[in-house]
Design an enzyme around this catalytic site. Sequence first.
Site, PDB file in Angstrom:
ATOM      1  N   GLY A 501      12.977  32.503 -37.663  1.00 31.52           N
ATOM      2  CA  GLY A 501      13.322  32.152 -36.914  1.00 31.52           C
ATOM      3  C   GLY A 501      12.875  33.051 -35.637  1.00 31.52           C
ATOM      4  O   GLY A 501      12.848  32.547 -34.176  1.00 31.52           O
ATOM      5  N   ASN A 663       3.636  34.306 -26.901  1.00 27.80           N
ATOM      6  CA  ASN A 663       4.159  33.226 -26.291  1.00 27.80           C
ATOM      7  C   ASN A 663       5.178  33.950 -25.453  1.00 27.80           C
ATOM      8  O   ASN A 663       6.150  34.483 -26.095  1.00 27.80           O
ATOM      9  CB  ASN A 663       4.265  32.572 -27.781  1.00 27.80           C
ATOM     10  CG  ASN A 663       5.451  31.262 -28.096  1.00 27.80           C
ATOM     11  OD1 ASN A 663       6.382  31.047 -26.744  1.00 27.80           O
ATOM     12  ND2 ASN A 663       5.528  30.866 -28.056  1.00 27.80           N
ATOM     13  N   LYS A 665       7.851  32.340 -24.511  1.00 28.96           N
ATOM     14  CA  LYS A 665       9.685  31.768 -25.015  1.00 28.96           C
ATOM     15  C   LYS A 665       9.667  32.042 -25.715  1.00 28.96           C
ATOM     16  O   LYS A 665      10.714  32.770 -25.955  1.00 28.96           O
ATOM     17  CB  LYS A 665       9.058  30.245 -24.542  1.00 28.96           C
ATOM     18  CG  LYS A 665      10.473  29.726 -25.149  1.00 28.96           C
ATOM     19  CD  LYS A 665      10.206  28.066 -25.080  1.00 28.96           C
ATOM     20  CE  LYS A 665       9.707  27.543 -24.228  1.00 28.96           C
ATOM     21  NZ  LYS A 665      10.496  25.572 -24.602  1.00 28.96           N
ATOM     22  N   THR A 666       8.912  32.192 -26.837  1.00 25.68           N
ATOM     23  CA  THR A 666       9.690  32.867 -27.888  1.00 25.68           C
ATOM     24  C   THR A 666       9.427  35.439 -27.901  1.00 25.68           C
ATOM     25  O   THR A 666      10.588  34.912 -28.520  1.00 25.68           O
ATOM     26  CB  THR A 666       9.114  32.970 -29.488  1.00 25.68           C
ATOM     27  OG1 THR A 666       7.290  32.933 -29.188  1.00 25.68           O
ATOM     28  CG2 THR A 666       8.890  31.070 -29.775  1.00 25.68           C
ATOM     29  N   GLN A 670      13.004  37.052 -28.654  1.00 29.49           N
ATOM     30  CA  GLN A 670      12.845  37.980 -29.198  1.00 29.49           C
ATOM     31  C   GLN A 670      13.326  39.262 -28.816  1.00 29.49           C
ATOM     32  O   GLN A 670      14.330  40.409 -28.608  1.00 29.49           O
ATOM     33  CB  GLN A 670      11.672  38.250 -29.885  1.00 29.49           C
ATOM     34  CG  GLN A 670      10.925  37.956 -30.877  1.00 29.49           C
ATOM     35  CD  GLN A 670      11.203  38.031 -32.382  1.00 29.49           C
ATOM     36  OE1 GLN A 670      12.987  37.392 -32.413  1.00 29.49           O
ATOM     37  NE2 GLN A 670      11.735  38.278 -33.548  1.00 29.49           N
ATOM     38  N   GLY A 735       9.359  42.469 -32.151  1.00 29.16           N
ATOM     39  CA  GLY A 735      10.553  42.126 -32.347  1.00 29.16           C
ATOM     40  C   GLY A 735      11.523  43.462 -32.450  1.00 29.16           C
ATOM     41  O   GLY A 735      13.308  43.101 -32.867  1.00 29.16           O
ATOM     42  N   GLU A 736      11.611  44.415 -32.622  1.00 30.84           N
ATOM     43  CA  GLU A 736      12.754  45.345 -32.967  1.00 30.84           C
ATOM     44  C   GLU A 736      13.098  46.159 -31.201  1.00 30.84           C
ATOM     45  O   GLU A 736      13.916  46.989 -30.482  1.00 30.84           O
ATOM     46  CB  GLU A 736      12.465  46.239 -34.260  1.00 30.84           C
ATOM     47  CG  GLU A 736      12.707  45.783 -35.251  1.00 30.84           C
ATOM     48  CD  GLU A 736      12.158  45.948 -36.437  1.00 30.84           C
ATOM     49  OE1 GLU A 736      12.797  47.362 -37.245  1.00 30.84           O
ATOM     50  OE2 GLU A 736      11.318  46.084 -37.090  1.00 30.84           O
TER      51      GLU A 736
HETATM   52 MO1  MOS Z   1      12.912  45.619 -39.630  1.00 33.82          MO
HETATM   53  S1  MOS Z   1      14.617  46.451 -39.576  1.00 33.82           S
HETATM   54  O1  MOS Z   1      11.571  45.530 -40.577  1.00 33.82           O
HETATM   55  O2  MOS Z   1      13.104  43.489 -41.066  1.00 33.82           O
END
Ligand code: MOS
Length: 769
Positions: A501, A663, A665-666, A670, A735-736
């Site tokens: 996702g 990107n 948008k994505t 995130q 992502g994090e």
């Molecule tokens: Mo992340 S906690 O390495 O999916």
Amino acid sequence: MSIFKDAAQKVMQTAIGIAPDRWVPGASPDPMRLKHGLIGAPVSRVDGPLKVQGQARFAAEVPLDNMAYAAIVHSSIARGRIATLDTAKAEAAPGVALVMTYRNAPRMAAPMSFMTAPKASAASNLPVMQDAQVHWNGEAVALVLAQTQEQADYAASLVRVTYDAEPAMVSFGVAKTNARSPASVLGQPASIEKGDAEAALKNAAFRIDLTYRTPRYNHNAIELHAATVAWDGDRLIVHDASQTLNMNAWTLAQVFGLEEKQVSVHSPYVGGGFGGKCLASHQILAAAASKLSGRPVRIALSREGVYRLIGGRTTTEQRVALGAKPDGTLAALIHTGVAAMTAHNDCPEQFTFPARHLYAADAYRIAQEVADMDMVANNFMRAPGESVGTYALECALDELAEAMQLDPIELRRRIEPETDPTSGTAFSSRHLLETYAKGAERFGWGKRSATPGAGREGEWLIGMGCATATYPYLRLPGGAARIRLTADGHATVSTAAHEMGMGTATVQAQHIAERLGLAMEQVTFEYGDTSLPEGSMAGGSSQTASIAGAIIAANEVLVKELLRLAGNDSPLAGLKAEDVEARDGGLYKSGELTRWESYRSILNRARRDEVVVEAQAPMPLEIMKYSMHSYGAQFCEVRVNAVTGETRVSRFLGSFDCGRILNAKTAASQFKGGIIMGLGLALMEDTLFDERSGRIMNPSLAEYHIPVQMDVPEIDVIWTDIPDPHSPLGAHGIGEIGITGVGAAVANAVYNATGKRIRELPITLDKLM
Ligand code: MOS
């Protein structure tokens, strides 16, 4: 994860440190980092239409003939042995095919846990249903297979288990008195000492020395953990919800005594992973039950089942002590503490990682310990370590700034380091102060009063807070990509990657199109299946760079092959790979647009239908040579009700420095998703753990509170978009980082509104009354 870094580091660090850039594979600047076409464009998700039409098939939706449904019986003690097991009633219940317990389960090796081998992906190394021993409250003690899910659930309720309970360690308060220093924290040393930080603290002009506490947090991905499993002779086929495809195949093979290639894992769509969708006991149990019954098996955990079987973020208690000199620089930075863990996993919640590279100080003491408890093995959960570590560190900095009567952003300017403060390595790309400057301006930080309680509207107290966000850059070795370029000018790139996702498939499609000079419609990104070239896991915010590294390597082979096929009659004749670039569905000589030939023309002349190449990404040597991290500044405005203690987040801004944004948008999604998860961490999420029984007491979304629409204000996100010269596409992971710093930004805003320092998460209204 860092196990690779650890192993490779020992061999290569010295050589790499002195090598010039061009000798470091993977560290020479990617020209694509400066392109502004598809790279960075706000392209909508390529998998979006399928998902909104309900046509994307998730793990629990794969239909197989003669399939049986599984239900799990969970232990109700934290430690001991199963004394009696009565399965007769369950076996006689309607539709039941099998009741599996340790007595009849196939013999299986214990799964290898993360970090114990490069491809080990189990959350814990406990054997699964092999003996009468119980290791945590909630462990599976029986599995029922039936014709329907309802029949399986009903029959599971008929299984009777009694236990010989043994004393269990279920109190963090007691466990922490026996804390131990782990051998390593994800491949890094558990402690770092530089100078005499305690002495420097004692003599500092300004001092703070504080303790912060964070609770357990559980995973709550929208898609529940599930697998649909079948055996085809001695081949195991797993339709999984997974962020570790190849690793799960390897680890399952090891459990069942198979070759890795005898296990295939398919996971094209995943409804959120966040670190929790690796290998847990449910996939192993499903495969075992399928083997025993000779039928395909579907296992779909209930929400409660996820709480019982899947570990999340673990409890921490952290000390942050800061000593400052009159000029506002740091004499001492101390960050120590303890995290709960189990003896059967190695996930020590690396909360001291931010303190290792964020700020300059004369002396450091950084050390983290673990306290063993009898509980479900804790596991990765979005920015494990950094999310709760930044809460403590960034709240402490806010407290220090106040003691010094300094603006918290000004304090960070004075302690900005020139090189990584504990390792001494150069930063590859660090623009933290720019994120503060841009964020502060856009958020209106200048309107904040340094005096707590100064802002008020009726019964609402209004305050602002800020905090640093940070997360390491990581690229994993071992991933490969295959490019198939057909004579009609279409490219298909394949790798066993994961789309949970985040936008992986969309961003890599953009990447391929830009790199090969194709339109989005002319590229296909194939992923989510172990039959494809080996991918790298989706974890540690590493996947985008890891896949990009493999695609870059494959593209180098492709260009060479195309030039060879082009031969002497082509406008490209005699050119080398480094002389050409791609555009408009073909290659041209750099700087000479007229020397261009289309892929179609090259392949037609060579009488080829297609060219297929495959290559592996080079070793991630850039992370040995540079200190590479994503950064950000989080800004929060809260309104706290003076009567009820209710906290509402009224505004939030995240200002990020994560290399090139691929990107718009994505990426924005995130960042916002991370921030929303951070609001949950700060204000409401809390796994309630019964310290008598070791049982999680709130295993449902009714009792475990996460932010919903009305809890989330409009979130503003901005970014520097400055490419890192040492990473594929100039990008860092995104992502994090969004969740990091949020806990502190909220807590600091709450203090600014109310004058109350809340040093224990979550900041619930009882703590503010
Ligand atoms: Mo992340 S906690 O390495 O999916």
